[in-house]
Design a protein around this motif. Structure first.
Motif, PDB file in Angstrom:
ATOM      1  N   VAL A   1     -54.077   3.369 -12.384  1.00  7.32           N
ATOM      2  CA  VAL A   1     -54.776   2.606 -11.358  1.00  7.32           C
ATOM      3  C   VAL A   1     -54.655   1.122 -11.678  1.00  7.32           C
ATOM      4  N   GLY A   2     -54.317   0.344 -10.680  1.00  9.23           N
ATOM      5  CA  GLY A   2     -54.189  -1.102 -10.868  1.00  9.23           C
ATOM      6  C   GLY A   2     -52.748  -1.569 -11.008  1.00  9.23           C
ATOM      7  N   ASP A   3     -51.813  -0.655 -11.306  1.00  7.53           N
ATOM      8  CA  ASP A   3     -50.405  -1.056 -11.410  1.00  7.53           C
ATOM      9  C   ASP A   3     -49.921  -1.599 -10.067  1.00  7.53           C
ATOM     10  N   ARG A   4     -49.046  -2.596 -10.135  1.00  6.16           N
ATOM     11  CA  ARG A   4     -48.470  -3.156  -8.919  1.00  6.16           C
ATOM     12  C   ARG A   4     -47.072  -2.550  -8.765  1.00  6.16           C
ATOM     13  N   VAL A   5     -46.817  -1.926  -7.613  1.00  4.64           N
ATOM     14  CA  VAL A   5     -45.554  -1.196  -7.452  1.00  4.64           C
ATOM     15  C   VAL A   5     -44.882  -1.514  -6.124  1.00  4.64           C
ATOM     16  N   VAL A   6     -43.530  -1.400  -6.141  1.00  8.92           N
ATOM     17  CA  VAL A   6     -42.748  -1.379  -4.903  1.00  8.92           C
ATOM     18  C   VAL A   6     -42.315   0.074  -4.709  1.00  8.92           C
ATOM     19  N   VAL A   7     -42.409   0.552  -3.462  1.00  5.79           N
ATOM     20  CA  VAL A   7     -42.133   1.963  -3.177  1.00  5.79           C
ATOM     21  C   VAL A   7     -40.793   2.090  -2.456  1.00  5.79           C
ATOM     22  N   PRO A   8     -39.856   2.902  -2.990  1.00  5.52           N
ATOM     23  CA  PRO A   8     -38.575   3.083  -2.300  1.00  5.52           C
ATOM     24  C   PRO A   8     -38.761   3.916  -1.019  1.00  5.52           C
ATOM     25  N   PHE A   9     -37.988   3.603   0.024  1.00  3.27           N
ATOM     26  CA  PHE A   9     -38.222   4.281   1.309  1.00  3.27           C
ATOM     27  C   PHE A   9     -37.833   5.757   1.323  1.00  3.27           C
ATOM     28  N   PRO A  10     -36.797   6.202   0.584  1.00  2.23           N
ATOM     29  CA  PRO A  10     -36.568   7.654   0.574  1.00  2.23           C
ATOM     30  C   PRO A  10     -37.533   8.293  -0.425  1.00  2.23           C
ATOM     31  N   ILE A  11     -38.011   9.478  -0.098  1.00  2.00           N
ATOM     32  CA  ILE A  11     -38.909  10.193  -0.987  1.00  2.00           C
ATOM     33  C   ILE A  11     -38.053  11.188  -1.776  1.00  2.00           C
ATOM     34  N   ALA A  12     -38.138  11.154  -3.110  1.00  2.00           N
ATOM     35  CA  ALA A  12     -37.230  11.960  -3.923  1.00  2.00           C
ATOM     36  C   ALA A  12     -37.965  12.601  -5.087  1.00  2.00           C
ATOM     37  N   CYS A  13     -37.630  13.873  -5.354  1.00  2.00           N
ATOM     38  CA  CYS A  13     -38.375  14.649  -6.360  1.00  2.00           C
ATOM     39  C   CYS A  13     -37.912  14.380  -7.782  1.00  2.00           C
ATOM     40  N   GLY A  14     -36.659  13.920  -7.938  1.00  2.00           N
ATOM     41  CA  GLY A  14     -36.146  13.643  -9.273  1.00  2.00           C
ATOM     42  C   GLY A  14     -35.700  14.861 -10.053  1.00  2.00           C
ATOM     43  N   ALA A  15     -35.793  16.059  -9.462  1.00  2.00           N
ATOM     44  CA  ALA A  15     -35.505  17.276 -10.224  1.00  2.00           C
ATOM     45  C   ALA A  15     -34.415  18.149  -9.603  1.00  2.00           C
ATOM     46  N   CYS A  16     -34.099  17.958  -8.335  1.00  2.00           N
ATOM     47  CA  CYS A  16     -33.108  18.826  -7.671  1.00  2.00           C
ATOM     48  C   CYS A  16     -31.698  18.346  -8.026  1.00  2.00           C
ATOM     49  N   GLY A  17     -30.709  19.128  -7.621  1.00  2.00           N
ATOM     50  CA  GLY A  17     -29.324  18.779  -7.922  1.00  2.00           C
ATOM     51  C   GLY A  17     -28.938  17.417  -7.376  1.00  2.00           C
ATOM     52  N   SER A  18     -29.375  17.089  -6.155  1.00  2.00           N
ATOM     53  CA  SER A  18     -29.021  15.801  -5.553  1.00  2.00           C
ATOM     54  C   SER A  18     -29.637  14.643  -6.328  1.00  2.00           C
ATOM     55  N   CYS A  19     -30.923  14.752  -6.656  1.00  2.00           N
ATOM     56  CA  CYS A  19     -31.580  13.662  -7.401  1.00  2.00           C
ATOM     57  C   CYS A  19     -30.909  13.468  -8.764  1.00  2.00           C
ATOM     58  N   LEU A  20     -30.582  14.596  -9.432  1.00  2.00           N
ATOM     59  CA  LEU A  20     -29.962  14.483 -10.751  1.00  2.00           C
ATOM     60  C   LEU A  20     -28.584  13.840 -10.655  1.00  2.00           C
ATOM     61  N   ALA A  21     -27.938  13.966  -9.472  1.00  2.00           N
ATOM     62  CA  ALA A  21     -26.643  13.326  -9.266  1.00  2.00           C
ATOM     63  C   ALA A  21     -26.803  11.887  -8.780  1.00  2.00           C
ATOM     64  N   GLY A  22     -28.036  11.422  -8.683  1.00  2.00           N
ATOM     65  CA  GLY A  22     -28.274  10.050  -8.232  1.00  2.00           C
ATOM     66  C   GLY A  22     -28.311   9.896  -6.724  1.00  2.00           C
ATOM     67  N   LEU A  23     -28.240  11.014  -6.004  1.00  2.00           N
ATOM     68  CA  LEU A  23     -28.240  10.944  -4.538  1.00  2.00           C
ATOM     69  C   LEU A  23     -29.675  11.141  -4.024  1.00  2.00           C
TER      70      LEU A  23
END
Lengths: 390, 287
Positions: A78-100
């Motif tokens: 709480v309190g961190d200042r963040v910029v949010v990327p427009f695509p929503i990505a899980c970071g765990a599927c094959g596409s995310c692991l490939a950087g897509l």
């Protein structure tokens, strides 16, 4: 909370809506400090993207302060200042692991809808139709951010909102457009569209070492910005000169080594092809007008790259496949995989390689969002980019 | 992947279709035995002429009838073969009109027509109560086949990602009790595992006659170290229409979300049932 809602074609209104809450354990709630209107929001505004519902909260370029985190978000507090990327990505599927990241396989709960339109589904996107998930957008006081342990970028102290806000979309999008051109020393890049994404594509092509960068548009104030701020070496106003002849002349008859389409589905142009596209789009036979894309293909050097970062929605016709195939062209495209560019581009900003604030022409309060849309659409007051303070 | 193995299973689930087929089987056996044992008496009864060949023709027809009867008991779906027999019988009786007793042949023809109509009904009923074509869907999940299998095999957790299920209770190693919501109300049935290869595949089938349903799921290592290719096939009676491909695909997508991200992912619009604009749900007022 107050939020800018899509109420129908050319009708957005700031309404009072329920506050967001944590729905998944990897969510965060962000109190939005700055948000922006994107050129692709105008496609929604103009009613060219299917599967919008009355009341949808708009906006996919936003940043703010973390108010609450789900139990599985360990990297933010709480309190961190963040910029949010427009695509929503899980970071765990094959596409995310490939950087897509914009092709994430898990973040679109309405994937079945997208599959009907596109064959396979891309990732979910904030505030960008039900086909892309039905996620509330960021032109609001608060937003729920799914997979907050993967997407949001923490911003170090000492940087203003305006310096980093565009890391959410248009700076990485323009950068990816230039990166896909595989620029080598001495090469010439032509950029169709000198809107915000076009400006960042030009600036990025310059950072990546293009020798000559040609900006093509019809608004003098946009062309002037490309020349004076972004780093274009030449500008072409297609209402005044023949783009084809000018490009031949500027490249010794070869054509540009790479052509970037930073225009997309609502291209403007002249003559019969434009009238044909426009009539079909008005009749809802087609979602897309492709004048800029056709011109980019036809003008590209043999063996060159056509990099498409302008947004398209459906099917296109009168696609110059013969030119594309016979001349060994390559097309690269995609919604930007923002996650992989945020950190390196933040460093570029901190190094002083680029100051993204040059594109901001209008600063408004969230409550003035409808006026912002009208101004941006009509390109009144030399409007380039509208930033809303929430 | 061997999809063919799914063609085995109960062929007629509908009780009435089953009874009608078996009734016609009994009729075939009775008529066939009469034709074989007492061809002359039968010939007089139905009005065909009394030439030397007649008993042998009737015995041949009788043998064929017995064949139908036995066939139907072995496999009720084969009731359609009776239609061929009907055609032969009608042709024989029509031929007998040349020199037989017409006052007897007409009622015989009438009886053949009535039995023929029942045969048509039984054939249609048997066809209708077969399983539908399988609804299939596939998904690649970035986890090992063993992990995917173990999650699926934990039947009581299936409702987490299978939207139509209310609960699944495991009764023993092979049997389980399923409760589903449907537009026509709550459906319940018992299912049992019909084949299982740990870490590879599970096949199950409803053992409740009112609920024709069977399914199979296979888990294969995806090429290139990409995890598991999971393939589901579901079959119901065609008129039950319990699943569409899109629904099975949605189940698989949620299964993938659970395995890869830990839970089913929702958006503002999809966090509540029905059409809802992409804004936080009203009951979710936070402050």
């Amino acid at each position: 909370m107050r939020a800018n809602c899509w109420m129908g074609k050319k009708d957005v209104r700031v309404e009072t809506v329920p506050d967001p809450k944590i729905l998944n354990s990897r969510d965060a709630i962000v109190k939005i400090s700055s948000t922006a209107i994107c050129g692709s929001d105008l496609h929604l505004f103009n009613g060219f993207i299917p599967t919008m519902e009355k009341g949808d909260i708009m906006g996919h370029e936003f940043m703010g302060e973390v108010m609450e985190v789900g139990r599985d978000v360990k990297n933010l507090k709480v309190g961190d200042r963040v910029v949010v990327p427009f695509p929503i990505a899980c970071g765990a599927c094959g596409s995310c692991l490939a950087g897509l990241y914009s092709c994430c396989e898990n973040s679109n709960p309405n994937a079945w809808l997208a599959e009907k339109m596109m064959g396979h589904s891309p990732s979910g996107v904030f505030g960008y139709s039900h086909m892309l998930g039905g996620f509330a957008g960021g032109q609001a006081e608060y937003a729920r951010v799914p997979f907050a342990d993967v997407g949001p970028l923490k911003i170090p102290n000492g940087l203003t909102d305006e310096q980093v806000l565009f890391l959410s979309d248009i700076f990485p999008t323009g950068y990816m457009g230039a990166e896909m051109c595989d620029i080598k020393p001495g090469q010439v890049v032509a950029v169709w569209g000198a809107g915000p994404v076009g400006q960042f594509a030009i600036a990025s092509a310059k950072m990546l070492g293009a020798e000559r960068i040609i900006a093509i548009d019809r608004f003098p104030y946009r062309l002037n910005m490309a020349l004076e701020k972004a780093g274009a070496t030449d500008i072409l106003n297609y209402e005044e000169v023949s783009v084809r002849e000018a490009l031949l002349e500027l490249t010794g008859g070869r054509g540009p080594d790479a052509c970037i389409d930073a225009v997309g589905m609502e291209a403007h142009g002249h003559g019969i092809p434009y009238a044909y596209d426009r009539a079909k789009q008005m009749a809802r036979i087609d979602f897309d007008r492709t004048v800029a894309l056709r011109e980019a293909i036809l003008n590209c050097k043999n063996g060159g790259v056509v990099s498409v970062i302008g947004v398209y929605g459906g099917f296109v016709d009168k696609f110059p496949m013969g030119s594309f195939m016979n001349r060994s062209l390559t097309m690269r495209t995609g919604q930007c995989h923002v996650h992989r560019y945020m950190q390196p581009l933040l460093e570029r900003i901190m190094n002083g390689d680029l100051d993204p604030t040059f594109i901001i022409t209008h600063r408004m309060q969230l409550g003035d969002a409808p006026k912002g849309y009208d101004t941006f659409l009509a390109k009144e007051e030399s409007c380039m980019k509208v930033v809303l303070k929430a | 992947m061997d999809i063919q193995t799914q063609t085995e299973g109960p062929e007629i689930a509908d009780d009435r279709a089953q009874r009608l087929a078996k009734g016609l089987g009994v009729f075939s056996l009775g008529l066939g035995l009469a034709e074989v044992a007492a061809p002359r008496a039968l010939a007089r009864l139905i009005g065909v002429d009394q030439s030397a060949a007649t008993p042998w023709i009737l015995r041949a027809l009788g043998a064929r009838e017995i064949g139908h009867g036995l066939g139907i008991f072995a496999r009720p779906k084969s009731v359609w073969t009776r239609l061929i027999g009907d055609a032969i019988d009608v042709a024989y009786v029509a031929w007998a009109f040349r020199d037989g007793k017409r006052s007897r042949l007409w009622p015989t023809m009438g009886a053949l027509a009535a039995v023929g109509a029942l045969d048509v009904l039984a054939t249609l009923a048997a066809k209708r109560s077969e399983f539908s074509k399988p609804v299939t869907s596939s998904m690649t999940i970035n986890r090992s086949p063993e992990e995917c299998y173990a999650r699926w095999r934990n039947f009581s957790q299936l409702p987490q990602f299978m939207r139509y299920l209310e609960s699944v209770t495991e009764l023993d190693e092979r049997r389980s009790h399923w409760v589903a919501k449907s537009p026509i109300g709550v459906l319940e049935w018992d299912a049992e595992i019909t084949a299982e290869l740990p870490g590879r595949s599970i096949a199950w089938q409803s053992v409740s006659p009112h609920m024709p349903l069977r399914g199979r799921v296979t888990f294969e290592a995806a090429p290139g170290g990409r995890g598991t290719e999971i393939c589901v096939e579901m079959q119901t009676a065609p008129f039950a229409k319990l699943f569409t491909r899109a629904e099975v695909n949605g189940d698989l997508r949620r299964f993938k979300q659970v395995l890869e991200t830990g839970e089913v992912v929702v958006s503002d619009a999809t966090s509540v049932p029905g059409l809802h604009p992409a804004q936080p749900a009203p009951q979710g007022v936070r402050r």
